[in-house]
Structure formats: C-alpha cells, structure tokens
Design a protein around this motif. Structure first.
Motif, short mmCIF file in Angstrom:
data_model
loop_
_atom_site.label_atom_id
_atom_site.label_comp_id
_atom_site.label_asym_id
_atom_site.label_seq_id
_atom_site.Cartn_x
_atom_site.Cartn_y
_atom_site.Cartn_z
N ALA A 121 0.82 -1.21 0.00
CA ALA A 121 0.00 0.00 0.00
C ALA A 121 0.86 1.26 0.00
O ALA A 121 0.64 2.18 -0.79
CB ALA A 121 -0.93 0.00 1.20
N ALA A 122 1.84 1.31 0.89
CA ALA A 122 2.68 2.50 1.02
C ALA A 122 3.60 2.69 -0.18
O ALA A 122 4.10 3.79 -0.42
CB ALA A 122 3.52 2.43 2.29
N GLY A 123 3.79 1.64 -0.95
CA GLY A 123 4.68 1.72 -2.11
C GLY A 123 4.09 2.46 -3.30
O GLY A 123 4.80 2.77 -4.25
N ASN A 124 2.79 2.75 -3.25
CA ASN A 124 2.16 3.46 -4.36
C ASN A 124 1.65 4.81 -3.86
O ASN A 124 0.47 4.99 -3.56
CB ASN A 124 1.01 2.63 -4.95
N GLU A 125 2.56 5.75 -3.74
CA GLU A 125 2.25 7.07 -3.19
C GLU A 125 1.20 7.81 -4.01
O GLU A 125 0.28 8.43 -3.46
CB GLU A 125 3.53 7.92 -3.12
N ASP A 126 1.30 7.74 -5.34
CA ASP A 126 0.34 8.45 -6.19
C ASP A 126 -1.07 7.94 -5.96
O ASP A 126 -2.04 8.72 -5.92
CB ASP A 126 0.72 8.31 -7.67
N ASN A 162 -9.39 -0.10 -8.57
CA ASN A 162 -9.41 -1.53 -8.28
C ASN A 162 -8.50 -2.30 -9.22
O ASN A 162 -7.81 -3.24 -8.81
CB ASN A 162 -10.85 -2.05 -8.39
N GLU A 163 -8.46 -1.87 -10.48
CA GLU A 163 -7.65 -2.56 -11.48
C GLU A 163 -6.15 -2.30 -11.29
O GLU A 163 -5.33 -3.16 -11.59
CB GLU A 163 -8.05 -2.11 -12.89
N CYS A 164 -5.80 -1.13 -10.77
CA CYS A 164 -4.38 -0.78 -10.72
C CYS A 164 -3.73 -1.13 -9.39
O CYS A 164 -2.57 -0.79 -9.16
CB CYS A 164 -4.17 0.71 -11.05
N SER A 165 -4.47 -1.80 -8.51
CA SER A 165 -3.88 -2.20 -7.22
C SER A 165 -4.17 -3.68 -6.96
O SER A 165 -5.26 -4.17 -7.25
CB SER A 165 -4.48 -1.36 -6.09
N SER A 198 -3.29 11.34 -12.75
CA SER A 198 -4.24 11.21 -13.86
C SER A 198 -3.83 10.08 -14.80
O SER A 198 -4.66 9.30 -15.26
CB SER A 198 -4.33 12.52 -14.63
N ALA A 199 -2.53 9.99 -15.08
CA ALA A 199 -2.03 8.94 -15.97
C ALA A 199 -2.24 7.56 -15.36
O ALA A 199 -2.57 6.59 -16.05
CB ALA A 199 -0.55 9.16 -16.27
N LEU A 200 -2.08 7.46 -14.04
CA LEU A 200 -2.29 6.20 -13.34
C LEU A 200 -3.72 5.71 -13.54
O LEU A 200 -3.96 4.53 -13.82
CB LEU A 200 -2.00 6.39 -11.85
N VAL A 201 -4.67 6.61 -13.40
CA VAL A 201 -6.07 6.25 -13.59
C VAL A 201 -6.36 5.94 -15.05
O VAL A 201 -7.02 4.96 -15.39
CB VAL A 201 -7.00 7.38 -13.08
N ARG A 202 -5.86 6.81 -15.93
CA ARG A 202 -6.17 6.67 -17.36
C ARG A 202 -5.71 5.34 -17.92
O ARG A 202 -6.38 4.75 -18.78
CB ARG A 202 -5.52 7.83 -18.12
N ARG A 203 -4.58 4.82 -17.43
CA ARG A 203 -4.08 3.53 -17.91
C ARG A 203 -5.02 2.39 -17.57
O ARG A 203 -5.01 1.35 -18.23
CB ARG A 203 -2.69 3.24 -17.30
N ASN A 204 -5.85 2.59 -16.55
CA ASN A 204 -6.75 1.53 -16.11
C ASN A 204 -8.22 1.89 -16.31
O ASN A 204 -9.11 1.21 -15.80
CB ASN A 204 -6.50 1.23 -14.63
N LYS A 234 -13.12 8.24 -27.25
CA LYS A 234 -11.91 9.07 -27.34
C LYS A 234 -12.07 10.36 -26.53
O LYS A 234 -11.15 10.80 -25.85
CB LYS A 234 -11.61 9.42 -28.81
N ILE A 235 -13.27 10.94 -26.60
CA ILE A 235 -13.54 12.15 -25.82
C ILE A 235 -13.43 11.82 -24.33
O ILE A 235 -12.84 12.57 -23.54
CB ILE A 235 -14.94 12.72 -26.15
N THR A 236 -14.01 10.69 -23.96
CA THR A 236 -13.99 10.26 -22.56
C THR A 236 -12.57 10.11 -22.04
O THR A 236 -12.23 10.55 -20.94
CB THR A 236 -14.75 8.92 -22.39
N GLN A 237 -11.72 9.49 -22.83
CA GLN A 237 -10.34 9.27 -22.41
C GLN A 237 -9.60 10.58 -22.18
O GLN A 237 -8.73 10.68 -21.33
CB GLN A 237 -9.60 8.42 -23.45
N HIS A 238 -9.95 11.61 -22.96
CA HIS A 238 -9.26 12.89 -22.84
C HIS A 238 -9.84 13.75 -21.73
O HIS A 238 -9.11 14.51 -21.07
CB HIS A 238 -9.34 13.66 -24.16
N VAL A 239 -11.18 13.64 -21.49
CA VAL A 239 -11.83 14.52 -20.54
C VAL A 239 -11.82 13.93 -19.14
O VAL A 239 -11.47 14.62 -18.17
CB VAL A 239 -13.27 14.84 -20.99
N PHE A 240 -12.20 12.67 -18.99
CA PHE A 240 -12.21 12.05 -17.68
C PHE A 240 -10.76 11.77 -17.27
O PHE A 240 -10.06 11.02 -17.93
CB PHE A 240 -12.98 10.72 -17.72
N PHE A 241 -10.31 12.37 -16.17
CA PHE A 241 -8.99 12.11 -15.61
C PHE A 241 -7.89 12.43 -16.61
O PHE A 241 -6.93 11.72 -16.73
CB PHE A 241 -8.89 10.65 -15.14
N ARG A 242 -8.06 13.50 -17.37
CA ARG A 242 -7.06 13.87 -18.37
C ARG A 242 -5.78 14.33 -17.70
O ARG A 242 -5.78 14.77 -16.57
CB ARG A 242 -7.60 14.96 -19.29
#
Length: 275
Positions: free
Chosen positions: A26-31, A141-144, A231-237, A267-275
């Motif tokens: 848990a502590a290893g993922n500061e972002d 949930n996906e990135c942890s 934002s990039a962390l979320v966008r990847r997942n 495509k719009i969603t990927q740019h606007v949500f968590f851009r």
C-alpha cells in the motif's frame, strides 16, 4: 426537516479487517494514496451536496427519501472507508486538518445555482457524476493488488453503479413530464462532462499535497507534475467502454446507431475524464 431513517447498508466499513492491509504494498504506491485521500475528501463532503439536492427536489418525497436514507449514508461511508484506509497506511497524515481546509474552500463552490435548469436535466448531470465515480473506482481496483483496497473499491464501485441506476430512473420519471429531446440531454451531458475534472478534484488534491508535502506548497510545477502522474495512473486503467455505455443511456440512441457514436465518445472520454 426530513425524518427518514437511513436503511441498512449493503456493506459496512466496520466489517472490513484493516489489519489485513499489506502495508508495504500500500505504502509503495504514493500516487494512488494521494488519489484515495482526495477521493475521501470529496466523498466526505457529500452531506453538503445532499442538502442542495434535497432542496431542489424538496416536494418529491420519493427522491428526497432516497437521497437522505440511501444515497447520502452510502456516500459518506465511502469517505469513512477511504479515510480509515489512509489513516492505517499513513498514520502521520493529519486528515482532519487537511479535510477542514479542503471543505472551507470546497463548500463555497457548491450551490443550487449551479444545477441544471430542469429536474430531468439535473438527473442527467448526476448520471454523469456517478459514471465518473464508478469508472474511477473500477480503475483504482484494477491498478492495485492490495487486497483490502480491492475489497473497499469493489464495494464503492458497486454502490456508484446502483446510484447511477436510481438517478437514471428519476431522469426518465421527470423527462416524461418535461419532454427534453436528445440535443437538450446531450447538452446537459457535455456540460457536466466538461466539469468532471474541474473544481472538486483539483481542490481536493491541492489540499492533500499541502498536508503531505508542506515544503512544496508553493511549487506549482511540482504539484502540476504530481497531478499529471495521478491522472495517468487512472487513465491507464480506465474502462472507456463502461463509461461510454453509461453516458449513452440517457440519450436513448437506437442500438443500430450506437456503434457509430461509441468510438468518438470513447476518445472524448479518455481525454476529458482524468485527463
């Protein structure tokens, strides 16, 4: 005054064993922890938004009762759950002070004046918000792989999807009265999508950073770079497919046309949500 009693919770934070948290992982993922902390602030401020929504729908006992007995208690529990997680992993983090500073600023941005002009269209806006939160918690949930965080975020995501279904039901109820066409509904959707990344998360992250990195409080470049990493962390997942399906629903677009609008909206969603 509303006297409705909260209903039993679908799950309870008190039933989750926080001692199972893998502290090293848990502590290893500061972002990710910064994002969770910001989310805990926004969820913990739900009572203010509930007050405004209840005022807007005050003469509708069905909507008011659901907001007060189900939606608000569940949203506030999301905040408590994320706060408990943060406190366990970061016991040195002064959550109370950071939240108080956040809320002093955040509360000034919440008013009924910012709602859509009709009840049906405000329900559309709420559908967008629930789409964003459901998508966010699925991405977390996906990135942890940390087991307790996965348990908590799975519960929250399930709640947010259920909330979306309620707001969608109330949208249909009011739109039978108002008769808003697709362009009016699309306008409400796009206005809320454009705001989804604006004030709330920016204010929350700023106050998280201020408490976590007080020596960087005036370092705009550092804070901007840290925000971009989150934002990039979320966008990847991010599940753009799930997001688009939820956004399309209020438009009532025939199935044969949906494939034509799905890709550009994704495509719009990927740019606007968590851009």
């Amino acid at each position: 005054m509303h006297t409705d009693c909260p209903r039993p919770m679908p799950w309870r934070i008190e039933d989750i064993d926080l001692t199972r948290i893998d502290l090293r992982q848990a502590a290893g993922n500061e972002d990710l922890l910064l994002l969770l902390c910001a989310s805990s602030f926004i969820e913990s401020g739900t009572d203010l938004y509930t007050k405004n929504l209840t005022s807007y729908f005050d003469d509708d006992p069905e909507v008011s009762a659901w907001l007060n007995t189900e939606w608000e208690p569940e949203e506030l529990q999301h905040g408590r759950a994320l706060r408990a997680y943060i406190n366990y992993v970061w016991p040195e983090f002064d959550w109370d002070t950071a939240f108080r500073n956040f809320f002093d600023e955040y509360s000034k941005t919440c008013s009924v004046d910012e709602f859509e002009k009709t009840r049906a269209l405000e329900m559309v806006a709420r559908c967008v918000v629930e789409t964003g939160t459901a998508t966010l918690y699925r991405a977390i949930n996906e990135c942890s792989d940390e087991p307790v965080l996965k348990e908590i975020t799975d519960h929250i995501r399930t709640d947010e999807v259920r909330h979306y279904k309620h707001f969608f039901k109330y949208f249909k109820k009011y739109n039978l009265i108002e008769g808003n066409g697709r362009f009016a509904v699309l306008g409400a959707l796009m206005r809320r999508v454009a705001e989804i990344k604006s004030e709330d998360s920016e204010i929350a992250l700023r106050h998280v950073f201020a408490m976590r990195y007080p020596e960087r409080i005036h370092d705009t470049a550092y804070n901007r770079e840290r925000t971009a990493r989150i934002s990039a962390l979320v966008r990847r997942n991010l599940s753009a497919d799930m997001c688009v399906k939820m956004l399309l629903k209020p438009l009532g677009i025939p199935a044969r046309i949906q494939p034509g609008v799905h890709y550009p909206l994704a495509k719009i969603t990927q740019h606007v949500f968590f851009r």
